[in-house]
Design a protein around this motif. Structure first.
Motif, PDB file in Angstrom:
ATOM      1  N   UNK B 104       0.844  -1.199   0.000  1.00 16.19           N
ATOM      2  CA  UNK B 104       0.000   0.000   0.000  1.00 16.19           C
ATOM      3  C   UNK B 104       0.876   1.245   0.000  1.00 16.19           C
ATOM      4  N   UNK B 105       1.877   1.247   0.918  1.00 19.76           N
ATOM      5  CA  UNK B 105       2.732   2.423   1.002  1.00 19.76           C
ATOM      6  C   UNK B 105       3.464   2.655  -0.309  1.00 19.76           C
ATOM      7  N   UNK B 106       4.005   1.583  -0.860  1.00 21.33           N
ATOM      8  CA  UNK B 106       4.755   1.713  -2.099  1.00 21.33           C
ATOM      9  C   UNK B 106       3.841   2.209  -3.218  1.00 21.33           C
ATOM     10  N   UNK B 107       2.626   1.675  -3.258  1.00 19.40           N
ATOM     11  CA  UNK B 107       1.768   2.081  -4.369  1.00 19.40           C
ATOM     12  C   UNK B 107       1.305   3.524  -4.204  1.00 19.40           C
ATOM     13  N   UNK B 108       1.094   3.961  -2.958  1.00 19.30           N
ATOM     14  CA  UNK B 108       0.727   5.376  -2.778  1.00 19.30           C
ATOM     15  C   UNK B 108       1.848   6.265  -3.310  1.00 19.30           C
ATOM     16  N   UNK B 109       3.069   5.936  -2.885  1.00 20.76           N
ATOM     17  CA  UNK B 109       4.207   6.763  -3.285  1.00 20.76           C
ATOM     18  C   UNK B 109       4.349   6.763  -4.803  1.00 20.76           C
ATOM     19  N   UNK B 110       4.234   5.573  -5.412  1.00 20.76           N
ATOM     20  CA  UNK B 110       4.403   5.502  -6.860  1.00 20.76           C
ATOM     21  C   UNK B 110       3.286   6.250  -7.578  1.00 20.76           C
ATOM     22  N   UNK B 111       2.054   6.056  -7.095  1.00 19.10           N
ATOM     23  CA  UNK B 111       0.936   6.724  -7.775  1.00 19.10           C
ATOM     24  C   UNK B 111       1.097   8.235  -7.719  1.00 19.10           C
ATOM     25  N   UNK B 234       6.166  12.256   0.677  1.00 21.28           N
ATOM     26  CA  UNK B 234       4.866  11.739   0.243  1.00 21.28           C
ATOM     27  C   UNK B 234       4.406  10.650   1.205  1.00 21.28           C
ATOM     28  N   UNK B 235       5.350   9.776   1.505  1.00 22.10           N
ATOM     29  CA  UNK B 235       5.020   8.664   2.377  1.00 22.10           C
ATOM     30  C   UNK B 235       4.586   9.175   3.759  1.00 22.10           C
ATOM     31  N   UNK B 236       5.300  10.172   4.281  1.00 25.42           N
ATOM     32  CA  UNK B 236       4.957  10.701   5.606  1.00 25.42           C
ATOM     33  C   UNK B 236       3.610  11.417   5.566  1.00 25.42           C
ATOM     34  N   UNK B 237       3.343  12.154   4.483  1.00 24.81           N
ATOM     35  CA  UNK B 237       2.048  12.823   4.389  1.00 24.81           C
ATOM     36  C   UNK B 237       0.932  11.784   4.344  1.00 24.81           C
ATOM     37  N   UNK B 252      -7.762  -2.337   5.952  1.00 28.00           N
ATOM     38  CA  UNK B 252      -6.528  -2.274   5.190  1.00 28.00           C
ATOM     39  C   UNK B 252      -5.335  -1.955   6.095  1.00 28.00           C
ATOM     40  N   UNK B 253      -4.249  -2.705   5.949  1.00 27.32           N
ATOM     41  CA  UNK B 253      -3.110  -2.517   6.855  1.00 27.32           C
ATOM     42  C   UNK B 253      -2.190  -1.372   6.438  1.00 27.32           C
ATOM     43  N   UNK B 254      -2.746  -0.198   6.206  1.00 28.07           N
ATOM     44  CA  UNK B 254      -1.893   0.937   5.878  1.00 28.07           C
ATOM     45  C   UNK B 254      -1.158   1.344   7.163  1.00 28.07           C
ATOM     46  N   UNK B 255       0.127   1.674   7.029  1.00 22.32           N
ATOM     47  CA  UNK B 255       0.952   1.843   8.225  1.00 22.32           C
ATOM     48  C   UNK B 255       0.521   3.015   9.108  1.00 22.32           C
ATOM     49  N   UNK B 256       0.179   4.136   8.481  1.00 23.07           N
ATOM     50  CA  UNK B 256      -0.235   5.305   9.273  1.00 23.07           C
ATOM     51  C   UNK B 256      -1.504   5.002  10.061  1.00 23.07           C
ATOM     52  N   UNK B 281       9.338   4.750   9.442  1.00 23.63           N
ATOM     53  CA  UNK B 281      10.611   5.411   9.661  1.00 23.63           C
ATOM     54  C   UNK B 281      11.700   4.796   8.784  1.00 23.63           C
ATOM     55  N   UNK B 282      11.793   3.465   8.806  1.00 24.87           N
ATOM     56  CA  UNK B 282      12.849   2.790   8.057  1.00 24.87           C
ATOM     57  C   UNK B 282      12.718   3.067   6.568  1.00 24.87           C
ATOM     58  N   UNK B 283      11.509   2.956   6.054  1.00 27.20           N
ATOM     59  CA  UNK B 283      11.343   3.123   4.612  1.00 27.20           C
ATOM     60  C   UNK B 283      11.581   4.571   4.201  1.00 27.20           C
ATOM     61  N   UNK B 284      11.072   5.514   4.962  1.00 23.00           N
ATOM     62  CA  UNK B 284      11.278   6.892   4.514  1.00 23.00           C
ATOM     63  C   UNK B 284      12.741   7.286   4.698  1.00 23.00           C
ATOM     64  N   UNK B 285      13.401   6.661   5.670  1.00 20.47           N
ATOM     65  CA  UNK B 285      14.848   6.868   5.780  1.00 20.47           C
ATOM     66  C   UNK B 285      15.538   6.345   4.519  1.00 20.47           C
ATOM     67  N   UNK B 286      15.078   5.184   4.064  1.00 20.31           N
ATOM     68  CA  UNK B 286      15.631   4.614   2.830  1.00 20.31           C
ATOM     69  C   UNK B 286      15.464   5.562   1.658  1.00 20.31           C
ATOM     70  N   UNK B 287      14.277   6.094   1.497  1.00 21.49           N
ATOM     71  CA  UNK B 287      14.015   7.048   0.409  1.00 21.49           C
ATOM     72  C   UNK B 287      14.945   8.247   0.528  1.00 21.49           C
ATOM     73  N   UNK B 288      15.085   8.741   1.752  1.00 19.21           N
ATOM     74  CA  UNK B 288      15.912   9.929   1.950  1.00 19.21           C
ATOM     75  C   UNK B 288      17.373   9.655   1.648  1.00 19.21           C
ATOM     76  N   UNK B 289      17.883   8.524   2.135  1.00 16.52           N
ATOM     77  CA  UNK B 289      19.278   8.167   1.845  1.00 16.52           C
ATOM     78  C   UNK B 289      19.497   8.106   0.342  1.00 16.52           C
TER      79      UNK B 289
END
Lengths: 540, 304, 344
Positions: B104-111, B234-237, B252-256, B281-289
């Motif tokens: 879900x998170x990945x698809x939100x970000x991609x969309x 995007x992911x944090x928003x 739905x198991x959306x993380x937020x 946290x881990x994923x958005x850290x990944x995006x940021x790195x």
């Protein structure tokens, strides 16, 4: 060099000073707290729904509770016996032989917070005001046949201490008294409010944020979504309250309420969830009380949906909720299984809970309805505890019989808007009676005089498009029945029929769990917000 | 003959590329070498790859059905009753929910990225290329949207459109495009007077054709860098909207939304909120790195 | 002579252009908020009269709210009122929205300011240190922490902060802005509780206010710290590559003086604008922080109103935040032009 020095003796001295300072501040705080906390009771409570303090407008639970403590009514319904009305601002009352004229003798010596004496003129004006303002709760007095056109004639002061009320149709006497004993019957200080009226609003704009009552407490501060402060009114006719100040602090989270209670930041916590109650029950400093409430949780099945309109489907859904399982796991003592439309404690209530989770039975019923594989359906859910969690548990239950339930969450106003427009499939709702009479819920669940879209009364049966001319007649007959025992029997029969046929899956009755710190006594909590009193609270 | 014998490495690092393709590959190769030296960027890449893999095979490795309830075992702590990361208020396995939620998170970000980058690119290039009143109008609109705090606007929009993933995506997209338009415009202005554009103009290419075939591709690389940097935001928003109940719908198991549901238990059953929070946290850290590393490589002016 | 006149005219034109663009942006802001207010699938009348009101009281409230007029009329009324600072009445609080905003804004301002202060106090030195030791583990460590600050969902960090510092350690106060005990003790002067209680000499109240604000401000500050340290690092790197730094080094000045006095002295100019901009982001970040900490500021106000379909309040609050954003951008522009010798 300087650094080396600091590492030595100076550092120690500095540390000592800091620690001493902190102790001093901490000690001073303890002292200050000890001095004033006895005079004030702090309640942690979710009160963001509070939008007005005008008794002719208040319709929220928190607001009704405020009204019960700031204002007086003609009759007083004690929190532990709301079916036994006692004198309030009316010392006594008489009913004429035809049962249509009520004469109230107004108590002499009662004073408003402004110092003005309470007179029959104030009572009459308050009733007229509520009817003419025509805000949310006006319909309760409207049940008595009062309209903006006739109210000046029907509700009036015949002398400074006599108030008469004439009703246009025959009604059960207890019903009339119960309506006047609810929040909208609060008596408002006419001399104080009338000069503040602007543009025909009867002082509504002013009274939204102010008080003009004669009750035991005065409204001192209201910061919306934050805080309400009520101060004792020393001149109260029953005698000054025991506590000097009641502070109602808006705390939305159950977990936070519990922490505040444990740490002594709050004396009473009002919205504890099951987990926090369980955690607190081991705490010796905290008392926990359960008070059954009138509110009922139910599923409304819209009869505009062809699947839900089938009687077999309606019944199947009643067999597809794990009532006990949800009560014991998720709700844990904060709601109790209840499957009829009158809450326990009200005249005519029955103790009959025939339904339980029975997937096989439900599947058979669905097959009979021509839907052996189930169907797809949506449910509008207010996104707050407990409806959101109950909804998800029901979702899993329905899936066992092949019914695919899609949950549409929204905030309260959103789901309600949709519900009132009859655009839902299933709605999970909470309904609380407006006054202490069986008619309130009967009208909600079993009365629908006009099922057209343009109907003027849009209560629950209408919202679910449930067209019931027969039952509507029965509801109206019960309303005018003078014999209380007969009246109770009529309500019992209606509920048994309703239980079988209605498109309502009635599930739970609310229980209000109140947690108080050990020293708190005298907090009176009744079965609805109209009957919650602070007057006798004291803290040891 | 010679070329075929040399190694791939030599082909890539050749100082005298024989074709544009080889030159492009060589560029990418050198960027990669630079990128590889940055440990944080590599960590980001690893996290991203892990997320993509988990999103792809999550359903295969998840120990349980993310929607299966077990009311008797609700709020089990991590490790108890066979729940590796504990169970939530309805006795659902948190680990399985996190694994499914990755999609879900990945698809939100991609969309959002797919929706936003082209729109921003189009508006920016058109404004930059035409200039004058077109530029003024488009940039004024951009400024209006920029003057809104992003979350407030997304909040208002999401509540107006009703809760749900699609609406959350729309709300975020509407608030996210203006910076892209600005970047694209700045790039366009810097190249619109260059010779090759004048040349295609002389050949009679229409302005829109020039924008689409000549200008837009040149702006793409800075837009891509910006997208990567933006993904965490995007992911944090999205998670913030989910937290406020305006994102994905239950169950739905959306993380937020999972964090929001765990909020009620945070003082006692901390894992219900902590686990999805850590995942975000881990994923958005990944995006940021990753974004930071990419910027260092592709856009050397800014930063290291 | 001619040149001065020319310059004055240029200035006037610039000012006019600026004013025009501000007006257009502001009107756009109003249009967008109005549009949002009209597409909400919530019946605003319902919020005003409650669920069981009669059909007449429903219709009456609808008229009072002006909802029976055509859309363009509603917008014109809305815009002309908004220009006069009138956003109507809040259904939720029954106050004028502008009064509500005046009441809640100081709380947000106080929170954001303290957060910005913490962000600067930690972020600038960290950024300078990272730039000075570029490529070392210090640099990587600071970059890591900075990116972490960017990546943490702030609502989650707030919850975890409450769990650790309030529930477990008990070293800070719980949610809210102050203890009820101090209610009404501190006269409102600035609206910022820390300042007001200090001005009144109410040190108990000050201590209480501080215990309440320190956690949310620190958590909000993490975000601002992350941003400021990254920007500081990149500005400092730019300065440290400049000619004058080399000259200073050759002159034998200590590395510390070169970095902290000379380079940072020059990096301050763009940094000030960054800090001003981060302030705007803080206002935004404060929304989720305020929800978690029950902080009675603008963020809580907007979200609460949103949940109750109190659109006057939502739009008023949104416009308010928008205005602060526009103003910050404007101030930043001016500051930049004033401070930066090249831009002058």
């Amino acid at each position: 060099m300087a650094r080396a020095k600091l590492k030595g003796s100076s550092f120690k001295r500095l540390a000592t000073i800091i620690v001493a300072g902190l102790l001093l501040i901490g000690g001073a705080e303890l002292w200050a707290a000890g001095a004033s906390k006895k005079d004030m009771v702090v309640m942690a409570w979710q009160i963001d729904e509070l939008i007005t303090f005008d008794p002719a407008e208040v319709y929220e639970l928190a607001g009704m509770e405020m009204m019960a403590n700031i204002y007086d009514r003609l009759v007083y319904l004690p929190s532990d016996k709301i079916d036994a009305p006692q004198p309030g601002l009316a010392e006594s009352w008489k009913v004429s032989a035809d049962g249509q004229t009520f004469t109230f003798a107004i108590r002499k010596g009662a004073k408003f917070h402004s110092g003005n004496p309470v007179t029959a003129e104030d009572v009459a004006w308050s009733v007229q005001r509520a009817i003419k303002l025509n805000k949310g709760p006006a319909f309760i007095l409207g049940e008595l046949g009062l309209t903006p056109e006739n109210v000046d004639q029907l509700a009036k002061a015949t002398d400074p201490y006599t108030f008469t009320l004439t009703i246009t149709k025959k009604l059960a006497q207890s019903f009339v008294i119960n309506c006047l004993g609810s929040g909208v019957g609060s008596v408002v200080d006419k001399k104080e409010v009338e000069p503040k009226a602007a543009g025909g609003d009867f002082g509504n704009a002013y009274l939204k944020k102010a008080d003009a009552g004669s009750g035991p407490f005065k409204l001192t501060t209201w910061k919306p979504n934050e805080l309400v402060l009520l101060d004792a009114f020393p001149g109260y006719w029953r005698g000054a309250p025991s506590i000097k100040r009641v502070a109602l602090k808006h705390v939305p989270e159950s977990a936070t309420q519990r922490l505040m209670l444990e740490k002594g930041d709050a004396d009473v916590a009002r919205n504890l969830g099951p987990e926090d109650i369980a955690a607190l029950s081991a705490n010796k400093d905290v008392k926990i009380r359960n008070v059954a409430q009138g509110a009922i949780y139910y599923l409304g099945l819209n009869q505009k949906n062809p699947n839900l309109a089938k009687p077999e489907v309606r019944e199947a859904l009643k067999w597809l909720v794990d009532y006990k399982g949800i009560e014991q796991s998720v709700l844990k003592g904060t709601r109790v299984v209840h499957q009829s439309f009158l809450p326990a404690g009200v005249l005519g209530a029955i103790d009959s809970n025939p339904y339980s989770l029975d997937v096989a039975k439900a599947k058979a019923l669905l097959a009979k309805a021509g839907l052996p594989k189930g169907f797809k359906v949506t449910m509008d859910v207010t996104n707050s505890f407990p409806t959101n969690v109950i909804a998800q548990a029901i979702q899993a239950d329905l899936a066992k019989a092949g019914i695919e339930l899609e949950i549409i969450p929204g905030d309260n106003k959103q789901t309600l808007t949709k519900y009132r427009a009859r655009n839902h499939d299933i709605y999970i709702g909470r309904w609380s009676p407006d006054y202490a009479d069986p008619h309130s819920n009967t009208q909600g669940f079993a009365w629908n005089p006009d099922n057209s879209d343009s109907s003027t009364s849009k209560l629950l049966a209408w919202r679910n498009s449930w067209d019931i001319p027969e039952m509507t007649k029965k509801a109206e007959a019960a309303l005018v029945e003078g014999d209380t025992a007969k009246r109770a029997k009529m309500y019992k029969d209606m509920q048994l029929e309703h239980q079988k046929t209605s498109p309502f899956v009635i599930m739970y009755q609310d229980i209000w769990v109140i947690a108080e710190r050990g020293g708190v006594t005298g907090f009176e909590v009744g079965p609805s917000s109209d009957y919650v009193y602070y007057r006798n609270i004291s803290i040891k | 003959m010679e070329a075929s014998k040399t190694t791939l490495g030599a082909w890539l690092s050749s100082a005298a590329p024989e074709s544009p393709w080889q030159a492009w590959c060589g560029d990418a190769w050198r960027s990669w070498l630079l990128f590889r030296r940055n440990p944080l960027a590599m960590a980001g890449l690893a996290i991203m790859l892990a997320l993509v893999v988990l999103a792809a095979i999550g359903p295969l490795i998840a120990p349980a059905d993310p929607l299966a309830q077990s009311l008797g075992l609700r709020l089990s702590p991590p490790g108890a009753n066979g729940y590796i990361l504990g169970s939530d208020e309805l006795g659902r396995d948190i680990l399985s929910r996190l694994l499914y939620g990755a999609r879900i998170s990945l698809s939100i970000v991609l969309m959002v990225a797919v929706a936003v980058a082209p729109v921003g690119l189009a508006i920016g290039t058109i404004a930059g290329y035409f200039g004058g009143p077109v530029d003024t109008v488009l940039m004024r609109i951009t400024d209006i949207f920029l003057s809104f705090p992003r979350l407030v606007l997304a909040l208002a929009l999401a509540s107006a459109l009703g809760p749900g993933i699609e609406n959350a995506v729309i709300a975020i997209a509407i608030t996210a495009w203006p910076p892209y338009a600005r970047i694209a415009r700045a790039e366009t202005i810097s190249i619109r007077n260059s010779d090759f554009i004048a040349a295609s103009r002389l050949q009679g290419a229409s302005p829109l054709r020039i924008i689409a075939t000549q200008v837009a591709p040149l702006c793409a690389s800075s837009v891509i860098v910006r997208v990567t940097l933006d993904m965490a935001g995007i992911m944090l928003t999205a998670a913030g909207l989910g937290f406020l109940g305006l994102g994905a719908q239950p169950p739905s198991p959306e993380w937020g939304a999972m964090v929001a549901a765990g909020r009620r238990f945070v003082f006692d059953q901390w894992w219900v909120a902590a686990m999805p929070g850590l995942a975000i946290c881990a994923v958005s850290l990944g995006f940021n790195f990753l974004g930071d590393g990419l910027r260092d490589v592709l856009d050397p002016k800014s930063g290291s | 002579m001619d040149e001065t006149r020319h310059r004055i005219r240029e200035r006037a034109e610039q000012a006019l252009k600026l004013l025009l663009s501000l007006t257009v942006t502001f009107m756009g802001l109003l249009a967008v908020t109005f549009f949002i207010g009209r597409v909400v699938p919530i019946d605003p009348v319902l919020a005003a009269v409650g669920d069981r009101a009669s059909a007449e009281s429903y219709a009456q409230a609808r008229r009072e709210l002006g909802l029976d007029r055509p859309l363009y009329q509603q917008f014109l009324i809305y815009a002309s009122k908004a220009l006069r600072g009138d956003f109507g009445k809040s259904v939720l609080t029954s106050n004028a929205v502008i009064d509500d905003i005046k009441r809640v804004f100081p709380a947000t301002f106080e929170l954001a300011t303290l957060a910005a202060l913490l962000g600067v106090l930690v972020g600038v030195p960290a950024g300078v240190a990272a730039a000075a030791k570029k490529g070392s583990w210090v640099d990587h460590g600071i970059r890591f922490v900075g990116l972490l600050g960017y990546s943490v969902p702030i609502f989650w960090l707030g919850l975890m902060g409450l769990l650790v510092f309030y529930a477990k350690l008990g070293i800070v106060a719980g949610p809210g802005r102050s203890d009820v005990l101090f209610e009404g003790l501190v006269p409102t002067v600035t609206g910022a509780l820390l300042l007001d209680s200090a001005l009144a000499g109410q040190w108990e109240a000050f201590r209480d206010a501080f215990a309440h604000i320190i956690l949310p401000a620190s958590i909000l500050g993490v975000f601002s710290m992350a941003y400021i340290s990254r920007m500081t690092r990149s500005f400092m790197l730019e300065q440290l590559q400049a000619e004058y730094v080399n000259t200073a080094r050759i002159k034998g000045l200590s590395e510390r003086t070169v970095v902290w006095r000379h380079a940072l002295g020059n990096a301050w100019v763009p940094l000030v604008t960054v800090i001003a901009l981060s302030y705007g982001n803080l206002l935004e970040g404060s929304i989720l922080t305020e929800v978690v900490f029950a902080w009675p500021g603008l963020g809580s106000y907007i979200t609460n109103s949103l949940m109750s379909a109190d659109m006057n309040a939502v739009l008023g609050g949104t416009v308010m935040v928008g205005i602060v954003f526009i103003a910050l951008n404007f101030i930043t522009d001016i500051l930049y032009k004033r401070l930066d010798p090249r831009a002058r």
